[in-house]
Design a protein around this motif. Structure first.
Motif, PDB file in Angstrom:
ATOM      1  N   GLU A 188      14.240 126.188  45.362  1.00 50.28           N
ATOM      2  CA  GLU A 188      13.453 125.349  46.263  1.00 50.28           C
ATOM      3  C   GLU A 188      12.064 125.077  45.697  1.00 50.28           C
ATOM      4  N   ARG A 189      11.623 125.910  44.760  1.00 44.54           N
ATOM      5  CA  ARG A 189      10.303 125.728  44.181  1.00 44.54           C
ATOM      6  C   ARG A 189      10.269 124.475  43.296  1.00 44.54           C
ATOM      7  N   LEU A 190       9.261 123.671  43.503  1.00 48.40           N
ATOM      8  CA  LEU A 190       9.076 122.505  42.655  1.00 48.40           C
ATOM      9  C   LEU A 190       8.232 122.879  41.446  1.00 48.40           C
ATOM     10  N   THR A 191       8.598 122.380  40.298  1.00 48.16           N
ATOM     11  CA  THR A 191       7.797 122.572  39.090  1.00 48.16           C
ATOM     12  C   THR A 191       7.707 121.251  38.348  1.00 48.16           C
ATOM     13  N   PHE A 192       6.734 121.161  37.448  1.00 47.93           N
ATOM     14  CA  PHE A 192       6.600 119.976  36.606  1.00 47.93           C
ATOM     15  C   PHE A 192       7.401 120.169  35.330  1.00 47.93           C
ATOM     16  N   THR A 193       8.058 119.132  34.881  1.00 47.36           N
ATOM     17  CA  THR A 193       8.633 119.148  33.544  1.00 47.36           C
ATOM     18  C   THR A 193       7.474 119.099  32.546  1.00 47.36           C
ATOM     19  N   ALA A 194       7.768 119.321  31.279  1.00 42.16           N
ATOM     20  CA  ALA A 194       6.722 119.262  30.251  1.00 42.16           C
ATOM     21  C   ALA A 194       6.069 117.878  30.237  1.00 42.16           C
ATOM     22  N   GLU A 195       6.880 116.832  30.393  1.00 41.46           N
ATOM     23  CA  GLU A 195       6.353 115.468  30.382  1.00 41.46           C
ATOM     24  C   GLU A 195       5.447 115.216  31.584  1.00 41.46           C
ATOM     25  N   GLU A 196       5.868 115.717  32.752  1.00 45.29           N
ATOM     26  CA  GLU A 196       5.072 115.549  33.964  1.00 45.29           C
ATOM     27  C   GLU A 196       3.757 116.325  33.888  1.00 45.29           C
ATOM     28  N   ALA A 197       3.829 117.525  33.306  1.00 45.84           N
ATOM     29  CA  ALA A 197       2.611 118.331  33.156  1.00 45.84           C
ATOM     30  C   ALA A 197       1.613 117.647  32.228  1.00 45.84           C
ATOM     31  N   LEU A 198       2.122 117.063  31.142  1.00 46.00           N
ATOM     32  CA  LEU A 198       1.253 116.330  30.213  1.00 46.00           C
ATOM     33  C   LEU A 198       0.627 115.121  30.887  1.00 46.00           C
ATOM     34  N   SER A 199       1.420 114.434  31.715  1.00 43.62           N
ATOM     35  CA  SER A 199       0.921 113.268  32.429  1.00 43.62           C
ATOM     36  C   SER A 199      -0.193 113.673  33.409  1.00 43.62           C
ATOM     37  N   LEU A 200      -0.002 114.792  34.100  1.00 43.59           N
ATOM     38  CA  LEU A 200      -1.019 115.282  35.029  1.00 43.59           C
ATOM     39  C   LEU A 200      -2.305 115.633  34.291  1.00 43.59           C
TER      40      LEU A 200
END
Length: 320
Positions: free
Chosen positions: A113-125
């Protein structure tokens, strides 16, 4: 003695043996969720069936604002608090047995249920945050798995940038009663050393130079005791950091990954890269590797597939 009266006595008795933040949380759970349901029952008449009913009702309509049910995780916390309280009642001779032991509908939150960022999403953030005051705390969280209070507790003497290390020696917590407090980490495993990637080292060096310049303009010297996130950064208060982060991701269209979930993002990235769970456990400051394995069991299937692939390679090499 009613459950209400007993819980008040128990909460008072443990005040000196738990952290102020933990005590505050226990009080909230007792006041908001346990007492309204079973508080008027006599302690020695509290049965497992009543506790079981309380959990079931709480999942459907247990919110304080009456807008639905509590999460499985919150109800699990209710169970843990009540079980601990009633265990003490047994030790004090007020009960012959703990009725929580006979409850079998204890919610089991799913780690998926925990949401996490993918590597690409983390870089975008991080790219969006480049010139924002949140950039460094978010970068540290994503690249080290540190908790919010650990990040805010960092001093420059805790950052050995030549050896590429961060030392977790203190944390910042916030309670309604005492405000901000600086304390040692909660457990021995939480006091730890974390190796830093070069990206984070570069960001820390840049931030230190910027902070030193600001201090110089005010006639103040930057010292080893100086906090990384001081009053000039506007991020000394844990809740203020969380609120600022939440507002940023919402206004910029990112999915609802909480600041604490950046820690889970880091762990997930490492496990997906086949980093040994023991190393992940050490970086996170978990008390045991079993805790890490249980928390991130949803990441393990890909590791199982990789293990099967490695077995194939072993036997193929043996056949040659």
């Amino acid at each position: 003695t009613t459950v209400n009266e007993y819980l008040d006595k128990w909460l008072l008795s443990i005040k000196g043996s738990v952290s102020s933040k933990t005590h505050e949380r226990y009080c909230e759970i007792c006041t908001n969720h346990i007492k309204p349901c079973v508080g008027n029952i006599s302690l020695n008449k509290l049965q497992a069936i009543k506790i079981s009913e309380m959990y079931a009702v709480s999942l459907v309509s247990g919110r304080v604002d009456k807008k639905g049910g509590l999460s499985k995780r919150t109800v699990l916390h209710m169970h843990r608090v009540l079980k601990r309280a009633l265990s003490q009642a047994v030790k004090w001779g007020l009960l012959t047995k703990n009725p929580c032991d006979a409850v079998d509908n204890i919610p089991k939150p799913s780690n998926t249920e925990r949401l996490t960022f993918t590597a690409e999403e983390a870089l975008s953030l991080l790219d969006k945050l480049k010139d924002h005051r949140l950039y460094l705390p978010v970068l540290i969280a994503v690249t080290t798995g540190m908790r919010r209070g650990e990040i805010l507790g960092l001093r420059w003497k805790d950052a050995d940038l030549k050896k590429k290390r961060l030392y977790i020696r203190q944390i910042v917590i916030e309670t309604r009663q005492n405000g901000l407090e600086i304390k040692p980490p909660k457990t021995d495993s939480s006091s730890r050393t974390i190796a830093l990637p070069q990206t984070t080292i570069n960001a820390l060096n840049k931030y230190r130079a910027k902070q030193a310049k600001l201090y110089l303009q005010m006639g103040i010297s930057l010292t080893p005791e100086t906090m990384l996130f001081d009053k000039f950064s506007g991020l000394t208060v844990p809740n203020r950091l969380t609120v600022s982060y939440r507002a940023f991701i919402k206004s910029n269209g990112f999915k609802h990954v909480t600041f604490h979930d950046l820690r889970h993002t880091h762990a997930t990235h490492l496990l997906e890269q086949n980093i040994h769970p023991k190393i992940v456990s050490e970086r996170l400051g978990h008390s045991t590797i079993a805790l890490t394995m249980n928390t991130y069991s949803h990441v393990m299937p890909t590791m199982q597939e990789e293990a099967a692939h490695k077995v194939d390679e072993v036997f193929k090499n043996a056949e040659k």
